[in-house]
Design a protein around this motif. Structure first.
Motif, PDB file in Angstrom:
ATOM      1  N   ARG A   1       0.817  -1.212   0.000  1.00 34.98           N
ATOM      2  CA  ARG A   1       0.000   0.000   0.000  1.00 34.98           C
ATOM      3  C   ARG A   1       0.855   1.267   0.000  1.00 34.98           C
ATOM      4  NH1 ARG A   1      -4.177  -0.769   3.937  1.00 34.98           N
ATOM      5  NH2 ARG A   1      -5.315  -1.926   2.360  1.00 34.98           N
ATOM      6  N   GLU A   2       1.267   1.638  -1.211  1.00 31.90           N
ATOM      7  CA  GLU A   2       1.984   2.896  -1.446  1.00 31.90           C
ATOM      8  C   GLU A   2       3.282   2.997  -0.638  1.00 31.90           C
ATOM      9  OE1 GLU A   2      -0.599   6.403  -1.547  1.00 31.90           O
ATOM     10  OE2 GLU A   2      -2.307   5.024  -1.587  1.00 31.90           O
ATOM     11  N   VAL A   3       4.006   1.916  -0.581  1.00 31.65           N
ATOM     12  CA  VAL A   3       5.375   1.955  -0.052  1.00 31.65           C
ATOM     13  C   VAL A   3       6.281   2.196  -1.248  1.00 31.65           C
ATOM     14  CG1 VAL A   3       7.189   0.700   1.155  1.00 31.65           C
ATOM     15  CG2 VAL A   3       4.794   0.440   1.862  1.00 31.65           C
ATOM     16  N   ASN A   4       6.806   3.395  -1.361  1.00 33.55           N
ATOM     17  CA  ASN A   4       7.445   3.857  -2.593  1.00 33.55           C
ATOM     18  C   ASN A   4       8.911   4.217  -2.388  1.00 33.55           C
ATOM     19  OD1 ASN A   4       4.822   3.694  -3.627  1.00 33.55           O
ATOM     20  ND2 ASN A   4       4.430   5.875  -3.337  1.00 33.55           N
ATOM     21  N   ASP A   5       9.623   4.299  -3.524  1.00 36.80           N
ATOM     22  CA  ASP A   5      10.986   4.852  -3.549  1.00 36.80           C
ATOM     23  C   ASP A   5      11.888   4.169  -2.533  1.00 36.80           C
ATOM     24  OD1 ASP A   5      10.148   6.884  -5.460  1.00 36.80           O
ATOM     25  OD2 ASP A   5       9.112   7.811  -3.781  1.00 36.80           O
ATOM     26  N   SER A   6      11.856   2.839  -2.527  1.00 38.81           N
ATOM     27  CA  SER A   6      12.604   2.072  -1.538  1.00 38.81           C
ATOM     28  C   SER A   6      13.469   1.014  -2.211  1.00 38.81           C
ATOM     29  CB  SER A   6      11.645   1.433  -0.524  1.00 38.81           C
ATOM     30  OG  SER A   6      10.956   2.441   0.210  1.00 38.81           O
ATOM     31  N   TRP A   7      14.368   0.419  -1.428  1.00 39.99           N
ATOM     32  CA  TRP A   7      15.331  -0.549  -1.949  1.00 39.99           C
ATOM     33  C   TRP A   7      15.214  -1.853  -1.167  1.00 39.99           C
ATOM     34  CZ3 TRP A   7      16.313   4.537  -0.933  1.00 39.99           C
ATOM     35  CH2 TRP A   7      16.743   5.331  -2.000  1.00 39.99           C
ATOM     36  N   ILE A   8      15.049  -2.954  -1.894  1.00 42.62           N
ATOM     37  CA  ILE A   8      15.094  -4.300  -1.305  1.00 42.62           C
ATOM     38  C   ILE A   8      16.247  -4.998  -2.005  1.00 42.62           C
ATOM     39  CG2 ILE A   8      13.832  -6.438  -0.913  1.00 42.62           C
ATOM     40  CD1 ILE A   8      11.233  -4.850  -1.149  1.00 42.62           C
ATOM     41  N   ILE A   9      17.408  -5.067  -1.356  1.00 38.95           N
ATOM     42  CA  ILE A   9      18.624  -5.475  -2.052  1.00 38.95           C
ATOM     43  C   ILE A   9      19.453  -6.447  -1.203  1.00 38.95           C
ATOM     44  CG2 ILE A   9      18.772  -3.406  -3.478  1.00 38.95           C
ATOM     45  CD1 ILE A   9      20.742  -2.218  -1.483  1.00 38.95           C
ATOM     46  N   ASN A  10      20.027  -7.428  -1.900  1.00 37.29           N
ATOM     47  CA  ASN A  10      20.993  -8.349  -1.280  1.00 37.29           C
ATOM     48  C   ASN A  10      20.430  -9.107  -0.081  1.00 37.29           C
ATOM     49  OD1 ASN A  10      23.353  -7.931  -2.967  1.00 37.29           O
ATOM     50  ND2 ASN A  10      23.440  -5.876  -2.087  1.00 37.29           N
ATOM     51  N   ASN A  11      19.146  -9.431  -0.115  1.00 38.56           N
ATOM     52  CA  ASN A  11      18.547 -10.232   0.948  1.00 38.56           C
ATOM     53  C   ASN A  11      18.461 -11.697   0.527  1.00 38.56           C
ATOM     54  OD1 ASN A  11      17.502  -7.935   2.795  1.00 38.56           O
ATOM     55  ND2 ASN A  11      16.726  -7.372   0.774  1.00 38.56           N
ATOM     56  N   ARG A  12      18.298 -12.562   1.523  1.00 34.74           N
ATOM     57  CA  ARG A  12      18.007 -13.967   1.282  1.00 34.74           C
ATOM     58  C   ARG A  12      16.659 -14.261   1.943  1.00 34.74           C
ATOM     59  NH1 ARG A  12      22.322 -12.236   1.833  1.00 34.74           N
ATOM     60  NH2 ARG A  12      21.940 -11.873   4.055  1.00 34.74           N
ATOM     61  N   SER A  13      15.702 -14.730   1.152  1.00 36.79           N
ATOM     62  CA  SER A  13      14.363 -15.006   1.673  1.00 36.79           C
ATOM     63  C   SER A  13      13.961 -16.406   1.225  1.00 36.79           C
ATOM     64  CB  SER A  13      13.364 -13.957   1.168  1.00 36.79           C
ATOM     65  OG  SER A  13      12.093 -14.146   1.764  1.00 36.79           O
ATOM     66  N   TYR A  14      13.806 -17.317   2.179  1.00 37.45           N
ATOM     67  CA  TYR A  14      13.592 -18.715   1.799  1.00 37.45           C
ATOM     68  C   TYR A  14      12.761 -19.451   2.854  1.00 37.45           C
ATOM     69  CZ  TYR A  14      17.515 -19.695   5.004  1.00 37.45           C
ATOM     70  OH  TYR A  14      18.340 -19.770   6.100  1.00 37.45           O
ATOM     71  N   ASP A  15      12.176 -20.569   2.405  1.00 38.44           N
ATOM     72  CA  ASP A  15      11.397 -21.443   3.288  1.00 38.44           C
ATOM     73  C   ASP A  15      10.296 -20.704   4.025  1.00 38.44           C
ATOM     74  OD1 ASP A  15      12.714 -23.763   2.611  1.00 38.44           O
ATOM     75  OD2 ASP A  15      14.162 -23.655   4.252  1.00 38.44           O
ATOM     76  N   ASN A  16       9.663 -19.742   3.356  1.00 35.82           N
ATOM     77  CA  ASN A  16       8.521 -19.037   3.940  1.00 35.82           C
ATOM     78  C   ASN A  16       7.221 -19.678   3.467  1.00 35.82           C
ATOM     79  OD1 ASN A  16       9.974 -16.755   5.324  1.00 35.82           O
ATOM     80  ND2 ASN A  16      10.757 -16.511   3.242  1.00 35.82           N
ATOM     81  N   LYS A  17       6.163 -19.503   4.240  1.00 31.84           N
ATOM     82  CA  LYS A  17       4.899 -20.195   3.958  1.00 31.84           C
ATOM     83  C   LYS A  17       4.327 -19.807   2.593  1.00 31.84           C
ATOM     84  CE  LYS A  17       1.198 -22.635   5.022  1.00 31.84           C
ATOM     85  NZ  LYS A  17       1.257 -24.107   5.142  1.00 31.84           N
ATOM     86  N   LEU A  18       4.419 -18.528   2.224  1.00 35.31           N
ATOM     87  CA  LEU A  18       3.941 -18.107   0.910  1.00 35.31           C
ATOM     88  C   LEU A  18       5.138 -17.574   0.114  1.00 35.31           C
ATOM     89  CD1 LEU A  18       0.444 -16.570   1.787  1.00 35.31           C
ATOM     90  CD2 LEU A  18       0.967 -18.846   0.903  1.00 35.31           C
TER      91      LEU A  18
END
Length: 519
Positions: free
Chosen positions: A328-345
């Motif tokens: 919901r209108e989360v803008n102008d941001s950076w999602i970088i160099n993360n590891r996201s795994y084994d989550n339910k969705l």
């Protein structure tokens, strides 16, 4: 049943998949979902505009432990400590509004609910323990402190919880929680929801059971560095666990506090309803943390937050929904160099008109839905992500236009490598006024690899336009070779001839839009 990847695919030293059997019905699911295609033309497109430089990443060098500690006021005097009724206190109104919420604290405190207030200066937990009776706040063993009332850091005050504190416990039975309306520092310590009856952490049992929480209000600054935060939050407004949030609209109009902010660096967040939540926050930095085994979300920035940096985090084991989601209108941001795994969705989600964000260089794998999902969020760039072994699609794009997908690797996902589609949400529980959408999708896919995905490397439903250039497609799982679905499937031979054999950029465009342009 059919083999999905054969003996596996190595990429960057990782085995992307071993022999896995997928039901034919699941492998053909995408084709069934896609609507009949309109008439489209396939033409060569100029490549100059498609070749853009790698994105400029934010400079993270200033977000360090030393820089966070330097923000502790050095010349602030000793703060005042007072115990007052919770009623009529701005920082607490969200938690005592209505009979039900007020009853919660009356029951737990066995009387008119009270809270501890830190005002006008700097305070430590040792100061609180010296000045307050043990039934309100105590040092239960050396370096271990427990709050048995809510603790409020008032505007203009500072609470520093540092390595002198082994653990700061918030009593579940007594209804303790932590409110920051000023400056709060948690450094080299632990903050824990605590079940005194069991002498153990207040581990999650059910959504509606009160658990202690931390909320940092409008105008405040929160710094959590090299610490562990565990067993906080439940399903109630602003009580989600660790929240950085503007005041509610009515109070914000009166108080006019600036957007809250903070840094969360090098810390671990475990067994929290929402590992992180923010609302109308600005310039929050979430860097180098571990979010594991949280309940609903790992990291969840929300409504009209902007300028966020979510970098170098590891997010896994989220039990109910997504690893990382902005919504919901989360803008102008950076999602970088993360590891996201084994989550339910899904591993990473961009949702509900969140625009102008960069999602780059993340590793997203073994999630139980999509790798990266974009819902109703135009004008976003995904660059250089590695997305593999997810249960559904590698990248899903729904009702979103001008999505640029550059240099991504989507491999060994059970359905499609990249899936674009439209969906009418009018008959769902979505508030269309609050979250409007258009049933339109368009994307540019440049570079990267699509390998060994179960249904198809690419499937796109009724796009406004699609441009493809330099996309490698490897290791098809079907014996017939590479197989597209949707619009691409209807024009597969021509697309492959131009893109693979002639090395051209391909533009897939509906005939209707061309006629409109001529008119």
């Amino acid at each position: 049943m059919k083999p999905r990847i054969g003996n596996g695919l190595l990429y960057g030293g990782l085995l992307l998949g071993a022999l896995t059997l997928v039901p034919q019905s699941q492998a053909d699911e995408v084709a069934k979902e896609l609507k009949p295609a309109k008439n489209y033309t396939v033409t060569s497109a100029p490549t100059e505009e498609l070749e853009i430089p790698p994105p400029v990443l934010p400079d993270l060098s200033g977000y360090t432990r030393a820089a966070a500690l330097a923000k502790i006021p050095q010349h602030q005097g000793q703060g005042r400590i007072a115990v007052r009724r919770m009623l009529q206190q701005d920082a607490l109104k969200d938690f005592i509004g209505g009979d039900e919420r007020l009853r919660e604290w009356v029951t737990r405190q066995h009387g008119m609910p009270q809270a501890i207030f830190i005002e006008g200066g700097r305070v430590s937990l040792a100061d609180l323990a010296r000045q307050l009776p043990k039934e309100q706040f105590a040092e239960s063993e050396p370096g271990v402190f427990i709050a048995r009332l809510p603790v409020v850091v008032a505007q203009g005050a500072t609470l520093v919880v540092d390595k002198q504190v082994k653990e700061f416990r918030l009593s579940q039975e007594r209804g303790a929680f932590l409110v920051n309306d000023g400056l709060l520092f948690l450094v080299d310590t632990k903050l824990t929801g605590w079940r005194e009856g069991d002498n153990a952490t207040a581990t999650f049992r059910r959504p509606d059971e009160f658990r202690p929480f931390l909320v940092s209000w409008g105008g405040s600054q929160l710094y959590i560095v090299d610490s562990q935060v565990a067993s906080l939050g439940y399903s109630n407004s602003k009580s989600y666990g660790v929240s950085v949030t503007q005041y509610t609209p009515g109070m914000h109009e009166r108080l006019k506090r600036p957007a809250p902010t903070g840094w969360l660096l090098g810390s671990e967040f475990v067994d929290i309803w929402y590992g992180f939540y923010c609302y109308e926050a600005a310039n929050v930095v979430i860097k180098g943390n571990t979010y594991r085994d949280n309940v609903v979300y790992g990291i969840d920035p929300h409504d009209r937050s902007h300028g966020l940096i979510i970098a170098d985090n590891t997010v896994y084991g989220t039990k109910k929904k997504h690893g990382i989601i902005i919504s919901r209108e989360v803008n102008d941001s950076w999602i970088i160099n993360n590891r996201s795994y084994d989550n339910k969705l899904s591993g990473i989600v961009i949702d509900r008109n969140s625009v102008n964000n960069l999602v780059a260089y993340n590793e997203v794998y073994r999630n139980h839905a999509d790798g990266i999902t974009l819902y109703e969020s135009p004008n976003n760039l995904l660059w250089g992500n590695q997305i593999f072994n997810n249960t559904r699609h590698g990248i899903r794009v729904r009702n979103s236009v001008n999505i640029r997908l550059y240099e991504n690797v989507a491999a060994a996902n059970q359905l499609t490598g990249i899936y674009g589609h439209i969906k009418d949400l009018s008959d769902t529980d979505r508030d269309i006024r609050l979250d409007p959408f258009d049933t339109e999708v368009s994307m540019i896919v440049v570079g990267g690899k699509l390998a060994a995905n179960g249904s198809s490397p690419l499937a796109i439903d009724s796009p406004l336009s699609v441009e493809l250039y330099r996309v490698e497609m490897l290791a098809p799982t079907k014996s017939s070779g590479i197989s597209f679905a949707g619009v691409l499937g209807d024009n597969q031979e021509q697309i492959l001839d131009m893109m693979v054999r002639r090395k051209q950029a391909v533009l897939i465009d509906p005939i209707d839009s061309q006629v409109e342009m001529q008119d």
